[in-house]
Design an enzyme around this catalytic site. Structure first.
Site, PDB file in Angstrom:
ATOM      1  N   GLU A 174      23.379  77.021  47.320  1.00  0.00           N
ATOM      2  CA  GLU A 174      23.323  78.399  46.852  1.00  0.00           C
ATOM      3  C   GLU A 174      22.218  79.092  47.648  1.00  0.00           C
ATOM      4  OE1 GLU A 174      22.396  80.386  42.617  1.00  0.00           O
ATOM      5  OE2 GLU A 174      23.867  78.768  42.550  1.00  0.00           O
TER       6      GLU A 174
ATOM      7  N   ASP B  11      16.075  86.740  37.996  1.00  0.00           N
ATOM      8  CA  ASP B  11      15.158  85.733  38.540  1.00  0.00           C
ATOM      9  C   ASP B  11      13.826  85.703  37.810  1.00  0.00           C
ATOM     10  OD1 ASP B  11      17.014  85.053  40.449  1.00  0.00           O
ATOM     11  OD2 ASP B  11      16.214  86.435  41.955  1.00  0.00           O
TER      12      ASP B  11
END
Length: 265
Positions: free
Chosen positions: A46, A57
């Site tokens: 990824e 995030d």
């Protein structure tokens, strides 16, 4: 050719996908890290794109994004990095992880063309609502690129709807909130994962908060694969200076490889 097939994960022993940030700590280092991860035996990569407002995030990956942006990282640079990695022998499936704003700034058509040229297999956009993904999904499909959906515990109707259009794999969010390491997961998680898996025709990979070997082992038994990001990104950050040193770089890459092998062994 799209490398994301059911066999990518369901016939794999390790069922492991690492997340790394492109251009962290530099463009060159991130390519070398990707190649080291391939040597470590992971099933796919990824590939994160640095962005100024990464809503999904946690602190570790936000900091990685800041380092990457400081070194010239961007969506186009991330795609270019995979193209270069392919030239150097990267054969694993690669999934681009980015956000809606960078995609809008480039445009769907241009991004898909760039991804196809770079031989990228999948795309994840965590802040793109599933209900608004149709146009991009069709565009990706025409280029043999999987637009991968995130799926979290919700109503059966919505989970079934997302599963029906699953492509490449489904990214099962194991905990609410942003990415980051965690100690515990919900007791209901295994039942929900089994339910999602029963609806899905593509592999279901678990991610968000998975950071230890025990976590990895558990999710290897209840999901088709495991995604680990923050723990690895932190490990890379601790070797930022070594990765920039011609003398110490190879040792740092070896340590990153060993760290991943310990997680999946």
């Amino acid at each position: 050719m799209n490398r994301l097939t059911a066999d990518t994960f369901r016939t794999s022993h390790d069922k492991f996908v690492p997340y790394i940030m492109s251009c962290d700590p530099s463009y060159e280092a991130s390519i070398e890290i990707a190649l080291a991860l391939q040597e470590a035996g992971v099933d796919a990569i990824e590939w994160g794109v640095p962005f100024s407002d990464p809503l999904a995030d946690g602190a570790v990956i936000q900091e990685a994004g800041e380092r990457a942006r400081a070194s010239g990282g961007s969506l186009s640079k991330a795609v270019e990095g995979i193209k270069e990695a392919r030239k150097r022998g990267l054969t694993l499936p690669v999934v681009l992880f980015t956000y809606v704003n960078p995609v809008l700034s480039i445009g769907n058509d241009r991004l898909v063309d760039q991804m196809k040229d770079a031989d990228i297999d999948g795309l994840i956009i965590p802040d793109l609502p599933f209900e608004e993904s149709r146009d991009l999904r069709e565009l990706c499909g025409s280029a043999d690129i999987s637009l991968i959906s995130l799926i979290a515990p919700s109503s059966k109707h919505r989970m079934k709807k997302i599963c029906e259009l699953g492509d490449g794999f489904l990214y099962f969010v194991t905990s609410l909130g942003v990415t980051g390491t965690r100690e515990h997961f919900s007791d209901e998680l295994e039942n929900t994962l089994q339910e999602v898996t029963s609806y899905s025709n593509v592999p279901v990979l678990a991610g968000f908060g998975i950071s230890t070997r025990d976590h990895v082992r558990f999710f290897q038994t209840v999901a088709d694969g495991v995604i680990v990001g923050s723990a690895l990104v932190r490990f890379i950050a601790e070797r930022e200076k070594e990765l920039s040193s011609p003398i110490k770089k190879e040792n740092a890459l070896s340590e990153i490889k060993q760290f991943v092998q310990q997680l999946i062994s």
